[in-house]
Design a protein around this motif. Structure first.
Motif, mmCIF file in Angstrom:
data_model
loop_
_atom_site.group_PDB
_atom_site.id
_atom_site.type_symbol
_atom_site.label_atom_id
_atom_site.label_comp_id
_atom_site.label_asym_id
_atom_site.label_seq_id
_atom_site.Cartn_x
_atom_site.Cartn_y
_atom_site.Cartn_z
ATOM 1 N N GLU A 1 42.930 42.752 -6.387
ATOM 2 C CA GLU A 1 42.658 42.146 -5.077
ATOM 3 C C GLU A 1 41.566 41.089 -5.201
ATOM 4 O O GLU A 1 41.668 40.007 -4.620
ATOM 5 N N PHE A 2 40.514 41.412 -5.976
ATOM 6 C CA PHE A 2 39.404 40.481 -6.145
ATOM 7 C C PHE A 2 39.842 39.221 -6.878
ATOM 8 O O PHE A 2 39.592 38.088 -6.422
ATOM 9 N N LEU A 3 40.535 39.378 -8.019
ATOM 10 C CA LEU A 3 40.965 38.211 -8.792
ATOM 11 C C LEU A 3 41.974 37.383 -8.009
ATOM 12 O O LEU A 3 41.949 36.143 -8.055
ATOM 13 N N GLY A 4 42.854 38.057 -7.271
ATOM 14 C CA GLY A 4 43.812 37.324 -6.452
ATOM 15 C C GLY A 4 43.130 36.523 -5.364
ATOM 16 O O GLY A 4 43.546 35.393 -5.057
ATOM 17 N N ALA A 5 42.089 37.090 -4.748
ATOM 18 C CA ALA A 5 41.350 36.367 -3.719
ATOM 19 C C ALA A 5 40.668 35.129 -4.296
ATOM 20 O O ALA A 5 40.631 34.069 -3.650
ATOM 21 N N ILE A 6 40.143 35.243 -5.515
ATOM 22 C CA ILE A 6 39.512 34.090 -6.161
ATOM 23 C C ILE A 6 40.531 32.958 -6.334
ATOM 24 O O ILE A 6 40.264 31.779 -6.039
ATOM 25 N N VAL A 7 41.728 33.315 -6.787
ATOM 26 C CA VAL A 7 42.768 32.309 -7.015
ATOM 27 C C VAL A 7 43.249 31.720 -5.693
ATOM 28 O O VAL A 7 43.316 30.497 -5.519
ATOM 29 N N VAL A 8 43.587 32.604 -4.729
ATOM 30 C CA VAL A 8 44.208 32.163 -3.483
ATOM 31 C C VAL A 8 43.221 31.433 -2.580
ATOM 32 O O VAL A 8 43.556 30.389 -1.991
ATOM 33 N N ALA A 9 41.996 31.972 -2.432
ATOM 34 C CA ALA A 9 41.062 31.456 -1.435
ATOM 35 C C ALA A 9 40.007 30.512 -2.002
ATOM 36 O O ALA A 9 39.269 29.903 -1.223
ATOM 37 N N ALA A 10 39.919 30.393 -3.331
ATOM 38 C CA ALA A 10 38.904 29.497 -3.912
ATOM 39 C C ALA A 10 39.539 28.431 -4.813
ATOM 40 O O ALA A 10 39.340 27.234 -4.606
ATOM 41 N N LEU A 11 40.340 28.864 -5.801
ATOM 42 C CA LEU A 11 40.871 27.905 -6.769
ATOM 43 C C LEU A 11 42.006 27.054 -6.201
ATOM 44 O O LEU A 11 42.076 25.842 -6.460
ATOM 45 N N ILE A 12 42.914 27.672 -5.447
ATOM 46 C CA ILE A 12 44.027 26.904 -4.887
ATOM 47 C C ILE A 12 43.538 25.827 -3.903
ATOM 48 O O ILE A 12 43.954 24.660 -3.991
ATOM 49 N N PRO A 13 42.654 26.157 -2.931
ATOM 50 C CA PRO A 13 42.123 25.082 -2.074
ATOM 51 C C PRO A 13 41.393 24.009 -2.868
ATOM 52 O O PRO A 13 41.483 22.820 -2.547
ATOM 53 N N TRP A 14 40.664 24.429 -3.894
ATOM 54 C CA TRP A 14 39.923 23.479 -4.730
ATOM 55 C C TRP A 14 40.877 22.499 -5.411
ATOM 56 O O TRP A 14 40.651 21.287 -5.418
ATOM 57 N N ALA A 15 41.997 23.022 -5.963
ATOM 58 C CA ALA A 15 42.948 22.155 -6.662
ATOM 59 C C ALA A 15 43.763 21.316 -5.677
ATOM 60 O O ALA A 15 43.966 20.114 -5.889
ATOM 61 N N PHE B 1 32.455 27.043 -5.132
ATOM 62 C CA PHE B 1 31.576 28.142 -5.538
ATOM 63 C C PHE B 1 31.127 28.969 -4.330
ATOM 64 O O PHE B 1 30.924 30.182 -4.437
ATOM 65 N N ALA B 2 30.989 28.310 -3.175
ATOM 66 C CA ALA B 2 30.632 29.047 -1.958
ATOM 67 C C ALA B 2 31.742 30.010 -1.562
ATOM 68 O O ALA B 2 31.473 31.156 -1.157
ATOM 69 N N ASN B 3 32.996 29.583 -1.679
ATOM 70 C CA ASN B 3 34.114 30.481 -1.392
ATOM 71 C C ASN B 3 34.140 31.661 -2.358
ATOM 72 O O ASN B 3 34.417 32.803 -1.964
ATOM 73 N N VAL B 4 33.869 31.405 -3.628
ATOM 74 C CA VAL B 4 33.815 32.494 -4.612
ATOM 75 C C VAL B 4 32.716 33.484 -4.241
ATOM 76 O O VAL B 4 32.906 34.711 -4.278
ATOM 77 N N ALA B 5 31.542 32.956 -3.876
ATOM 78 C CA ALA B 5 30.427 33.834 -3.495
ATOM 79 C C ALA B 5 30.778 34.661 -2.261
ATOM 80 O O ALA B 5 30.449 35.863 -2.187
ATOM 81 N N ALA B 6 31.448 34.054 -1.288
ATOM 82 C CA ALA B 6 31.840 34.791 -0.079
ATOM 83 C C ALA B 6 32.832 35.895 -0.404
ATOM 84 O O ALA B 6 32.776 36.996 0.165
#
Length: 428
Positions: free
Chosen positions: A22-36, A57-62
């Motif tokens: 769940e954590f790694l998926g959230a990083i990809v979906v909510a931080a990396l995908i918007p970033w890319a 990085f703020a999204n990752v921290a959240a």
């Protein structure tokens, strides 16, 4: 020489069902995908790489903060775990945005907004997926009020026969009635806690797994603990009115189509009116689209006439569709605008049924402490009911809603209501 059995390995879950996924998926979906995606989409000269990376990085921290809050605040499975999703995510993103503002670092507002939205969608999607596929294995300490636990489904229950931690190694948690545990088992529970095992009190675990408050022995103190928050009740009442006004431009054309279809298929009247009991026990008229045939020689028993059974012959073909899609409830927007109902709350009962239930079931009238709703906690968990034995269980769902009355529970009901509309579950 006495042989000591080696400790059993702890129970393992599939990776996709674990917090780590769940954590790694959230990083990809909510931080990396918007970033890319946003980096590719924004090509004008106003693009600031520093603000862009800060926001990622703020999204990752959240995401990290939200997961920490959920793990720290409550370890209960089931319903109560789901209640924490929205407040944890809102609090974490708000905290990180506040820190960005105080630090005066540049940031990208669209990326923060998209990250928040995707984080919320991912967390709820994982919650509903895990609820369907994970069966927790919980060990039962065999003393006190634990006999009813095996009747709760979607859990693997393991009965302990001796106070030995090795017997619970395949279990994710232990449950006990703390008021009835013998001394040697108290030491066992203490050892379990020291060993990092999760130990639940039986009543709180029942509430969390079933979404119901037990009402057999409610005392005056229990009623006090079930009192809803007046501040949120006032805010919710205002929000209901504003949402109803906002929805009207879309709802009115749809209501007109439903009215025309009913008139063409089964004649007049188009609306069904019925006296029901609302907040404070006050009577009001509820409005729905008519979904049943007009029958002139109804049984003299008004109570039976007020009920809708499985496969009720009075329901028309069009009416069955309107019920499955919940379109028959649209006229109740008028009840919301008049302050008689809410979008979310215990369903209002017909006057004749409410009188009967009040006479048959202790504490029934207490459900009138909040405004009735178009959808409610009982409806998304139990569906339509009418018989007294079913209503007793429905009342437990209603009391759970009143006890944990909050915007977070309302959001959870809203998500489940969408699911019931899409599946047609619970309609009669």
């Amino acid at each position: 020489m006495l042989q000591v059995a080696p400790p059993k390995p702890r129970a393992k879950q599939r990776f996709v069902l674990r917090r780590r996924f769940e954590f790694l998926g959230a990083i990809v979906v909510a931080a990396l995908i918007p970033w890319a995606f946003l980096r590719w989409w924004i090509t004008d000269a106003t693009f600031d790489p520093f603000a862009y990376h800060n926001s990622m990085f703020a999204n990752v921290a959240a995401i990290c903060l939200a997961l920490w809050i959920r793990i720290s605040v409550s370890t209960y499975p089931g319903i109560r775990g789901g209640q924490l999703i929205l407040p944890a995510i809102v609090a974490s993103h708000a905290t990180i945005v506040t820190l960005l503002l105080l630090s005066r670092l540049p940031y990208h507002r669209p990326m923060l907004a998209v990250g928040f939205g995707l984080h919320l969608v991912w967390a709820y999607a994982m919650y509903f997926f895990v609820q369907r596929h994970v069966l927790p294995r919980i060990a039962i300490v065999p003393f006190g009020a634990v006999d009813g636990l095996p009747q709760i489904d979607r859990v693997h229950w393991h009965h302990l026969h001796r106070p030995d931690l090795r017997d619970a190694d395949q279990c994710s948690a232990i449950v006990a009635d703390f008021a009835a545990v013998p001394d040697e088992w108290e030491a066992f529970l203490a050892d379990a806690a020291v060993d990092g095992r999760i130990v639940y009190q039986v009543e709180q675990l029942k509430e969390s797994l079933t979404g119901r408050v037990q009402i057999q022995h409610l005392s005056e103190n229990s009623f006090g603990s079930l009192a809803p928050t007046n501040a949120y009740m006032a805010v919710k009442h205002l929000a209901d009115f504003l949402w109803a006004v906002a929805i009207l431009p879309v709802a009115l054309p749809l209501m007109a189509l439903c009215a025309i279809a009913i008139r063409l298929a089964d004649g007049a009247p188009v609306l069904f009116r019925q006296k029901r009991i609302g907040r404070g026990g006050q009577e009001f008229t509820v409005y729905k689209f008519r979904t049943m045939r007009l029958v002139s020689d109804l049984d003299a028993d008004d109570r039976q006439a007020a009920m809708t059974g499985d496969g009720d012959v009075r329901v028309t073909g069009l009416g069955a569709f309107l019920r499955r899609a919940r379109l028959d409830e649209l006229p109740q927007l008028g009840n919301i605008l008049r302050g008689e109902m809410s979008f979310i709350g215990p369903r209002p009962e017909a006057h004749v049924l409410s009188t009967w239930y009040t006479a048959e079931i202790p504490f029934y009238r207490y459900r009138h402490v909040v405004r009735p709703g178009i959808s409610g906690w009982a409806q998304v968990n139990q569906g339509h009911v009418a018989e007294v034995n079913e209503v007793h269980q429905k009342l437990q769902f209603d009391f759970f809603y009143i006890k944990y009355f909050s915007p977070w529970l309302d959001i959870l009901i809203l998500f489940r209501t969408v699911k019931t509309i899409l599946t047609g579950w619970g309609a009669r």
